[in-house]
Design a protein around this motif. Sequence first.
Motif: not given
Length: 224
Positions: A117-139
């Motif tokens: 499971l990958l959990k990604a958390t916004n660590k900034g002080s404001g909101p941002c628009l998350l691109p849902a379908n462009e995630l790139v995972i490489t080994i």
Amino acid sequence: MAYTARSRRTTAVLAALSLGILALSACNGDAGKDTATTPSAAASASAAGTDKGADAPSAAGSDDGGSDGGNSSDSQGSTPPSQPASDDGQDGGVGMCETTDLSYNVTVASKPVNHALLKATNKGSGPCLLPANELVITIPELDGAAEHMGPDGKDWILKAGESAYAGIMFSRADTAGGKSADKVEIALTAAESPTTVAIDEGPVTVNDGQVTSFFGTAEDALTY
């Protein structure tokens, strides 16, 4: 001699009367002419007035044309305004999330097997628009990025401190062999430089990597 003088006076009187009659006739003739011309002049004036009256509707028609022009202006006023030049109206002007805006955690899942499971958390002080379908995972040390699996998600505004989730499948149960890995490289889009994240509860065996879109819950992310 007396008779002659009387005759002359009579003649003079008659001549004067004749002149008076002629003058009177001349005056009456002029008056008749004036009287005769007066109705004609009145008729001409009346005709002129009638002509002007006939022109009046045309002028009104011209005004109506101006009124139509007003309707045309109203039509333009009812024209829908031009569309925005960018998509900022959809997201309220919030900028896209960048890879460095989020913190990441990858944990091996108890089920389904061979998943993390990958959990990604916004660590900034404001909101941002998350691109849902462009995630790139490489080994590292493996060629190519993980393929997409599951349905496409929808971009959404990730508030400060809020998290999104994605499921990672490292290998198929029916595929033998593979390489051992204890970390993955993550980028929100292919255009960004990835960040390296250690796999909690790793290492894992990787032979056929796949990854989902981002979802709002861990349960949705691990469904595929």
